[in-house]
Scaffold this active site. Structure first.
Site, PDB file in Angstrom:
ATOM      1  N   ASP A  72      42.415  56.287  48.904  1.00 11.17           N
ATOM      2  CA  ASP A  72      42.591  55.889  50.223  1.00 11.17           C
ATOM      3  C   ASP A  72      43.882  56.109  50.944  1.00 11.17           C
ATOM      4  O   ASP A  72      45.043  55.987  50.001  1.00 11.17           O
ATOM      5  CB  ASP A  72      42.277  54.453  50.685  1.00 11.17           C
ATOM      6  CG  ASP A  72      40.993  53.957  50.103  1.00 11.17           C
ATOM      7  OD1 ASP A  72      40.508  54.720  49.023  1.00 11.17           O
ATOM      8  OD2 ASP A  72      40.516  53.030  50.636  1.00 11.17           O
ATOM      9  N   HIS A  74      45.180  55.896  54.579  1.00  9.65           N
ATOM     10  CA  HIS A  74      45.495  54.853  55.528  1.00  9.65           C
ATOM     11  C   HIS A  74      46.527  55.227  56.505  1.00  9.65           C
ATOM     12  O   HIS A  74      47.562  54.465  56.536  1.00  9.65           O
ATOM     13  CB  HIS A  74      45.671  53.403  54.811  1.00  9.65           C
ATOM     14  CG  HIS A  74      44.066  52.787  54.708  1.00  9.65           C
ATOM     15  ND1 HIS A  74      43.361  52.517  55.497  1.00  9.65           N
ATOM     16  CD2 HIS A  74      43.674  52.060  53.598  1.00  9.65           C
ATOM     17  CE1 HIS A  74      42.334  51.831  55.136  1.00  9.65           C
ATOM     18  NE2 HIS A  74      42.396  51.575  53.884  1.00  9.65           N
ATOM     19  N   ASP A 108      38.760  56.621  54.028  1.00 12.74           N
ATOM     20  CA  ASP A 108      39.929  55.833  54.645  1.00 12.74           C
ATOM     21  C   ASP A 108      41.166  56.236  54.800  1.00 12.74           C
ATOM     22  O   ASP A 108      42.119  56.127  54.329  1.00 12.74           O
ATOM     23  CB  ASP A 108      40.026  54.473  53.717  1.00 12.74           C
ATOM     24  CG  ASP A 108      38.952  53.425  53.907  1.00 12.74           C
ATOM     25  OD1 ASP A 108      38.070  53.534  54.581  1.00 12.74           O
ATOM     26  OD2 ASP A 108      39.324  52.282  53.288  1.00 12.74           O
ATOM     27  N   ASN A 143      34.947  53.145  54.782  1.00  2.75           N
ATOM     28  CA  ASN A 143      34.320  51.942  55.594  1.00  2.75           C
ATOM     29  C   ASN A 143      35.216  51.864  57.103  1.00  2.75           C
ATOM     30  O   ASN A 143      34.590  51.512  58.106  1.00  2.75           O
ATOM     31  CB  ASN A 143      34.370  50.403  54.921  1.00  2.75           C
ATOM     32  CG  ASN A 143      35.748  50.203  54.613  1.00  2.75           C
ATOM     33  OD1 ASN A 143      36.608  51.024  53.880  1.00  2.75           O
ATOM     34  ND2 ASN A 143      36.183  49.013  54.892  1.00  2.75           N
ATOM     35  N   HIS A 144      36.400  52.399  56.930  1.00  2.00           N
ATOM     36  CA  HIS A 144      37.417  52.276  58.132  1.00  2.00           C
ATOM     37  C   HIS A 144      36.921  53.520  59.206  1.00  2.00           C
ATOM     38  O   HIS A 144      37.196  53.503  60.101  1.00  2.00           O
ATOM     39  CB  HIS A 144      39.022  52.361  57.785  1.00  2.00           C
ATOM     40  CG  HIS A 144      39.373  51.127  57.179  1.00  2.00           C
ATOM     41  ND1 HIS A 144      39.880  49.921  58.010  1.00  2.00           N
ATOM     42  CD2 HIS A 144      39.194  50.555  55.908  1.00  2.00           C
ATOM     43  CE1 HIS A 144      39.922  49.150  57.328  1.00  2.00           C
ATOM     44  NE2 HIS A 144      39.793  49.254  56.115  1.00  2.00           N
ATOM     45  N   HIS A 243      32.875  56.129  48.868  1.00  2.00           N
ATOM     46  CA  HIS A 243      34.061  55.375  49.042  1.00  2.00           C
ATOM     47  C   HIS A 243      33.722  53.993  48.438  1.00  2.00           C
ATOM     48  O   HIS A 243      34.827  53.544  47.804  1.00  2.00           O
ATOM     49  CB  HIS A 243      33.933  55.182  50.542  1.00  2.00           C
ATOM     50  CG  HIS A 243      35.357  54.208  50.815  1.00  2.00           C
ATOM     51  ND1 HIS A 243      36.606  54.922  50.868  1.00  2.00           N
ATOM     52  CD2 HIS A 243      35.403  53.343  51.290  1.00  2.00           C
ATOM     53  CE1 HIS A 243      37.714  54.129  51.198  1.00  2.00           C
ATOM     54  NE2 HIS A 243      36.798  52.870  51.509  1.00  2.00           N
ATOM     55  N   HIS A 304      22.281  52.246  35.417  1.00  2.00           N
ATOM     56  CA  HIS A 304      21.072  52.591  35.849  1.00  2.00           C
ATOM     57  C   HIS A 304      21.045  53.640  37.249  1.00  2.00           C
ATOM     58  O   HIS A 304      20.322  54.531  37.231  1.00  2.00           O
ATOM     59  CB  HIS A 304      20.277  51.185  36.459  1.00  2.00           C
ATOM     60  CG  HIS A 304      19.059  51.553  37.310  1.00  2.00           C
ATOM     61  ND1 HIS A 304      18.017  52.105  36.629  1.00  2.00           N
ATOM     62  CD2 HIS A 304      18.465  51.223  38.576  1.00  2.00           C
ATOM     63  CE1 HIS A 304      16.995  52.153  37.377  1.00  2.00           C
ATOM     64  NE2 HIS A 304      17.412  51.708  38.616  1.00  2.00           N
TER      65      HIS A 304
END
Length: 402
Positions: A72, A74, A108, A143-144, A243, A304
């Site tokens: 990230d 930022h 991000d 997510n950002h 992410h 898995h």
């Protein structure tokens, strides 16, 4: 004489598009900190010969000789450049120097810092330069990015808003210049549909809020120019990048399908709300089951998931800050690379992950003294760089080279 007239007509026909291209370059230079973006593929549309052909998203890449993963960023341009220099990806003039390497930045870029637009331009410049040199620079959604496209600005800084306000000034000026040319379609008002006022919003930041909404909403200029090129899930050789993290249902839904749908949403083709697999604690950009240092990684679940993607042996993710630096768990199957690099989000020491076909995983870091101070399980007999032993419990640090 006839040929001369035909040439003049052809030249005049293209003047509007030449003007549009010039204005776009002028705006880019003004808002990016003085960058010129290298050209991409020429347009395939005879009606728009000076517009570049958009690149299709690629979900899977073969294993390169050298693969670099960066966490990230930022909004911290200077620390981002430090991370890139660690891996020898840029030279003293900030130009691509990575040759045929493949670079993955796991998302991000937005929020918490003041240089978001400048980083977007800088990474786009490197992507184009890398492509011309036989390399790849792949950017991902975090997510950002998803939050900002949806208009969630909880983690925006005041200077970050100011950067978007300044961008809007130049972008609107460019549109005014284009509107003076009779041969160009009149640009649409980028503020269409955005309220003039918002209850409870300070007037000092109102213009920045409106500019940010206009720029980043689905089909917004910045969303289209940069974020629509991001992938959300990526496979490079035997590594899968995301992410936050992947669940079996995400893989079953389809990696290519996820990338295409998120791109279409960012481009304004799928409504305002992000796809469901991008929202909530189990979303691909929000999941922390494999990266939360306060909880044990769910290794059985990870195993898995990896077994459902042929040829993949590890998942590489950002999202959750690793205060002790890049590390691996679950027998090297989970690699966590978010070191909280940005000054607005931890101000961590820059580190990047390197994967070479011959030598496996290693961490490139800027300060070996930091490693000695904070990681007591060093191998004193290491002959190359700083070798780190596996602790009896918890995460394992891969080989570190300063």
């Amino acid at each position: 004489m006839e040929n001369k007239e035909e040439n003049q007509k052809a030249l005049c026909k293209h003047i509007p598009n030449l003007l549009s291209s010039f204005v776009d370059t002028f705006v880019d230079f003004s808002v990016s900190g003085g960058l010129f973006l290298p050209s991409q593929k020429p347009s395939l549309d005879p009606q728009k010969p000076h517009e570049e052909t958009p690149l299709s998203l690629q979900t899977r890449y073969p294993a390169p000789d050298r693969l670099i993963a960066i966490g990230d960023l930022h909004g911290d341009l200077e620390k981002s450049k430090q991370a890139l220099r660690l891996a020898g990806l840029i030279d003293g003039s900030d130009k691509w120097a990575g040759g045929s390497a493949t670079v993955v930045q796991v998302g991000d870029v937005l929020d918490r810092g003041d240089d978001e637009i400048k980083i977007l331009y800088f990474l786009e410049k490197l992507r184009r330069e890398a492509m011309k040199d036989g390399g790849n620079f792949v950017t991902m959604n975090g997510n950002h990015e998803i939050m900002n496209i949806e208009g969630d600005f909880r983690y925006v800084t005041k200077l970050g808003l100011k950067e978007f306000e300044d961008w809007a000034y130049w972008y609107c000026l460019g549109n005014e210049m284009k509107s003076l040319c009779a041969g160009l379609e009149k640009p649409r008002n980028m503020y269409d549909g955005i309220p003039v006022n918002f209850r409870g919003v300070d007037s000092q930041i109102l213009h920045g809020i409106r500019a940010r909404i206009a720029a980043l909403r689905p089909n917004g200029p910045i969303a289209n120019k940069f974020l629509s090129k991001n992938v959300t899930v990526l496979v490079v050789g035997d590594s899968i990048f995301v992410h936050g993290g992947l669940l079996a249902r995400h893989v079953e839904y389809g990696l290519e399908r996820i990338n295409e749908e998120v791109r279409d949403w960012i481009s304004g083709l799928m409504g305002k709300a992000a796809p469901r697999y991008c929202r909530g604690s189990n979303a691909v950009v929000w999941l922390r089951k494999y990266s939360d240092v306060e909880k044990n990684c769910d290794c059985s679940m990870l195993e898995h998931v990896l077994s459902t993607v042929p040829g993949v042996k590890r998942m590489i993710m950002g999202h959750t800050i690793q205060v002790d630096g890049i590390n691996v768990v679950c027998n090297d199957r989970a690699v966590r690379i978010d070191v909280g690099l940005s000054k607005g989000c931890g101000d961590g020491l820059p580190e990047v992950l390197e994967i070479n076909q011959n030598s496996g995983l290693r961490v490139l870091t800027s300060n070996p003294l930091y490693q000695r101070k904070n990681k007591p399980y060093l191998n004193p007999d290491s002959k190359e760089g700083l070798g780190l032993l596996i602790p009896k419990s918890g995460s394992r640090q891969v080989e570190v080279k300063a």
